[in-house]
Design a protein around this motif. Structure first.
Motif, PDB file in Angstrom:
ATOM      1  N   GLY A  94      27.562  54.645  31.308  1.00 20.92           N
ATOM      2  CA  GLY A  94      26.621  55.700  30.938  1.00 20.92           C
ATOM      3  C   GLY A  94      26.421  55.821  29.442  1.00 20.92           C
ATOM      4  N   PHE A  95      27.117  54.972  28.681  1.00 22.57           N
ATOM      5  CA  PHE A  95      27.012  55.019  27.220  1.00 22.57           C
ATOM      6  C   PHE A  95      26.914  53.594  26.673  1.00 22.57           C
ATOM      7  N   LEU A  96      26.353  53.471  25.483  1.00 27.43           N
ATOM      8  CA  LEU A  96      26.298  52.178  24.807  1.00 27.43           C
ATOM      9  C   LEU A  96      27.603  51.924  24.066  1.00 27.43           C
ATOM     10  N   ASN A  97      27.853  50.656  23.797  1.00 29.45           N
ATOM     11  CA  ASN A  97      28.971  50.241  22.921  1.00 29.45           C
ATOM     12  C   ASN A  97      30.330  50.707  23.428  1.00 29.45           C
ATOM     13  N   GLU A  98      30.548  50.635  24.727  1.00 27.26           N
ATOM     14  CA  GLU A  98      31.827  51.056  25.303  1.00 27.26           C
ATOM     15  C   GLU A  98      32.710  49.835  25.600  1.00 27.26           C
ATOM     16  N   LYS A  99      33.771  50.042  26.339  1.00 27.29           N
ATOM     17  CA  LYS A  99      34.760  48.982  26.572  1.00 27.29           C
ATOM     18  C   LYS A  99      34.161  47.699  27.157  1.00 27.29           C
ATOM     19  N   PRO A 100      33.186  47.783  28.091  1.00 31.12           N
ATOM     20  CA  PRO A 100      32.623  46.515  28.585  1.00 31.12           C
ATOM     21  C   PRO A 100      32.084  45.635  27.461  1.00 31.12           C
ATOM     22  N   LEU A 101      31.519  46.248  26.419  1.00 32.36           N
ATOM     23  CA  LEU A 101      31.021  45.457  25.287  1.00 32.36           C
ATOM     24  C   LEU A 101      32.190  44.844  24.514  1.00 32.36           C
ATOM     25  N   ALA A 102      33.248  45.603  24.320  1.00 29.37           N
ATOM     26  CA  ALA A 102      34.419  45.066  23.609  1.00 29.37           C
ATOM     27  C   ALA A 102      35.022  43.890  24.379  1.00 29.37           C
ATOM     28  N   ASP A 103      35.118  44.031  25.707  1.00 28.58           N
ATOM     29  CA  ASP A 103      35.647  42.932  26.531  1.00 28.58           C
ATOM     30  C   ASP A 103      34.753  41.698  26.427  1.00 28.58           C
ATOM     31  N   LEU A 104      33.438  41.952  26.446  1.00 26.70           N
ATOM     32  CA  LEU A 104      32.486  40.841  26.335  1.00 26.70           C
ATOM     33  C   LEU A 104      32.657  40.130  24.997  1.00 26.70           C
ATOM     34  N   ARG A 105      32.784  40.901  23.928  1.00 27.93           N
ATOM     35  CA  ARG A 105      32.924  40.269  22.601  1.00 27.93           C
ATOM     36  C   ARG A 105      34.171  39.390  22.542  1.00 27.93           C
ATOM     37  N   ASP A 106      35.242  39.817  23.189  1.00 23.31           N
ATOM     38  CA  ASP A 106      36.454  38.987  23.229  1.00 23.31           C
ATOM     39  C   ASP A 106      36.168  37.661  23.928  1.00 23.31           C
ATOM     40  N   ASP A 107      35.459  37.728  25.051  1.00 16.50           N
ATOM     41  CA  ASP A 107      35.166  36.498  25.797  1.00 16.50           C
ATOM     42  C   ASP A 107      34.175  35.610  25.046  1.00 16.50           C
ATOM     43  N   LEU A 108      33.206  36.214  24.378  1.00 20.25           N
ATOM     44  CA  LEU A 108      32.258  35.410  23.592  1.00 20.25           C
ATOM     45  C   LEU A 108      32.976  34.705  22.447  1.00 20.25           C
ATOM     46  N   ALA A 109      33.938  35.398  21.836  1.00 20.26           N
ATOM     47  CA  ALA A 109      34.710  34.771  20.752  1.00 20.26           C
ATOM     48  C   ALA A 109      35.479  33.560  21.278  1.00 20.26           C
ATOM     49  N   GLN A 150      32.223  29.496  34.568  1.00 23.30           N
ATOM     50  CA  GLN A 150      30.956  30.224  34.710  1.00 23.30           C
ATOM     51  C   GLN A 150      31.128  31.418  35.645  1.00 23.30           C
ATOM     52  N   ALA A 151      31.842  31.177  36.756  1.00 21.41           N
ATOM     53  CA  ALA A 151      32.052  32.247  37.737  1.00 21.41           C
ATOM     54  C   ALA A 151      32.850  33.393  37.121  1.00 21.41           C
ATOM     55  N   GLU A 152      33.852  33.057  36.335  1.00 21.11           N
ATOM     56  CA  GLU A 152      34.674  34.089  35.698  1.00 21.11           C
ATOM     57  C   GLU A 152      33.823  34.969  34.778  1.00 21.11           C
ATOM     58  N   LEU A 158      28.275  40.100  34.449  1.00 22.27           N
ATOM     59  CA  LEU A 158      26.946  40.265  35.060  1.00 22.27           C
ATOM     60  C   LEU A 158      27.014  40.886  36.457  1.00 22.27           C
ATOM     61  N   ALA A 159      27.943  40.405  37.273  1.00 21.27           N
ATOM     62  CA  ALA A 159      27.991  40.861  38.668  1.00 21.27           C
ATOM     63  C   ALA A 159      28.109  42.379  38.814  1.00 21.27           C
ATOM     64  N   PRO A 160      28.861  43.079  37.948  1.00 21.90           N
ATOM     65  CA  PRO A 160      29.019  44.524  38.173  1.00 21.90           C
ATOM     66  C   PRO A 160      27.747  45.349  37.985  1.00 21.90           C
ATOM     67  N   TRP A 161      26.705  44.777  37.356  1.00 23.98           N
ATOM     68  CA  TRP A 161      25.548  45.639  37.069  1.00 23.98           C
ATOM     69  C   TRP A 161      24.188  44.928  37.051  1.00 23.98           C
ATOM     70  N   ALA A 162      24.145  43.609  36.882  1.00 25.79           N
ATOM     71  CA  ALA A 162      22.861  42.942  36.644  1.00 25.79           C
ATOM     72  C   ALA A 162      21.909  43.070  37.838  1.00 25.79           C
ATOM     73  N   GLU A 163      22.431  42.946  39.064  1.00 22.17           N
ATOM     74  CA  GLU A 163      21.552  43.050  40.231  1.00 22.17           C
ATOM     75  C   GLU A 163      20.920  44.441  40.283  1.00 22.17           C
ATOM     76  N   LYS A 164      21.697  45.476  39.962  1.00 17.69           N
ATOM     77  CA  LYS A 164      21.161  46.837  39.936  1.00 17.69           C
ATOM     78  C   LYS A 164      20.105  46.985  38.841  1.00 17.69           C
ATOM     79  N   PHE A 165      20.356  46.383  37.677  1.00 14.00           N
ATOM     80  CA  PHE A 165      19.361  46.451  36.603  1.00 14.00           C
ATOM     81  C   PHE A 165      18.043  45.839  37.060  1.00 14.00           C
ATOM     82  N   ARG A 197      31.060  33.194  44.903  1.00 13.70           N
ATOM     83  CA  ARG A 197      32.051  33.675  45.879  1.00 13.70           C
ATOM     84  C   ARG A 197      32.508  32.525  46.781  1.00 13.70           C
ATOM     85  N   MET A 198      31.584  31.625  47.097  1.00 12.97           N
ATOM     86  CA  MET A 198      31.925  30.496  47.967  1.00 12.97           C
ATOM     87  C   MET A 198      32.898  29.538  47.290  1.00 12.97           C
TER      88      MET A 198
END
Length: 200
Positions: A94-109, A150-152, A158-165, A197-198
């Protein structure tokens, strides 16, 4: 992507990268004349995804760069805020720049991916995530990533929210050109999720 990397990408994966790239292209910026021309040239088939592609091509034929620009800004910027906020953190907290973004930045690094200096949007913008998936498939950040990697990334970011978006994009009041693009994105995310998933 190097020629060597391109030659190692299967035809199926090249198609997947194409769809991620198409979504990223139209969600990162308003469509220009060349973008609409590409969309107009797309062909569909009798599958649900193919019908959405045909609808997108038809919507592009009816659109102009001016109407596409207006629609893009109503959807994502608006007066104060657009109809949709295309960021993972917002969808998940419900907010920008929260923990999901921090987790993403770690994975992008870990992938060696950094935001370009001229990009102002946070990295969890849907266009950026689609761009990263395309790059992982094509090998833009080094060797093409294995399906498990890629799956990870997909499952986490993406899986937790992209389809809803994309479902929201389909139903947004301002969506005309972007309505069938939302259908394409929603169906493609579902296909990707099921395919990953397969693997498990």
């Amino acid at each position: 992507m190097t020629e060597t990397a391109r030659s190692l990408v299967s035809e199926e994966d090249a198609v997947r990268a194409h769809w991620y790239g198409l979504l990223a292209h139209f969600l990162a910026r308003p469509p220009v004349a060349e973008s609409l021309e590409i969309a107009r040239s797309l062909g569909g088939d009798d599958t649900p995804l193919g019908k959405s592609v045909a609808a997108f091509a038809a919507a592009a034929r009816a659109a102009t760069p001016e109407s596409g620009n207006d629609e893009f800004h109503q959807l994502f910027y608006g007066v104060g805020r657009g109809e949709l906020v295309p960021h993972g953190s917002f969808y998940l907290t419900g907010f920008l720049n929260e923990k999901p973004l921090a987790d993403l930045r770690d994975d992008l690094a870990r992938l060696g991916v950094a935001r370009a200096d001229d990009v102002k949007e946070p990295e969890d913008h849907i266009a950026a995530l689609c761009d990263v998936m395309a790059g992982m498939i094509r090998g833009d950040f080094g060797p093409a990533c294995h399906l498990d990697r890629q799956a990870e990334f997909f499952d986490k970011h993406l899986a937790p929210w992209a389809e809803k978006f994309f479902e929201d994009l389909e139903g947004a009041k301002a969506s005309v050109l972007y309505m069938p693009l939302g259908s394409i994105g929603r169906q493609f995310m579902a296909i990707e999720g099921e395919s990953f998933r397969m693997l498990g």
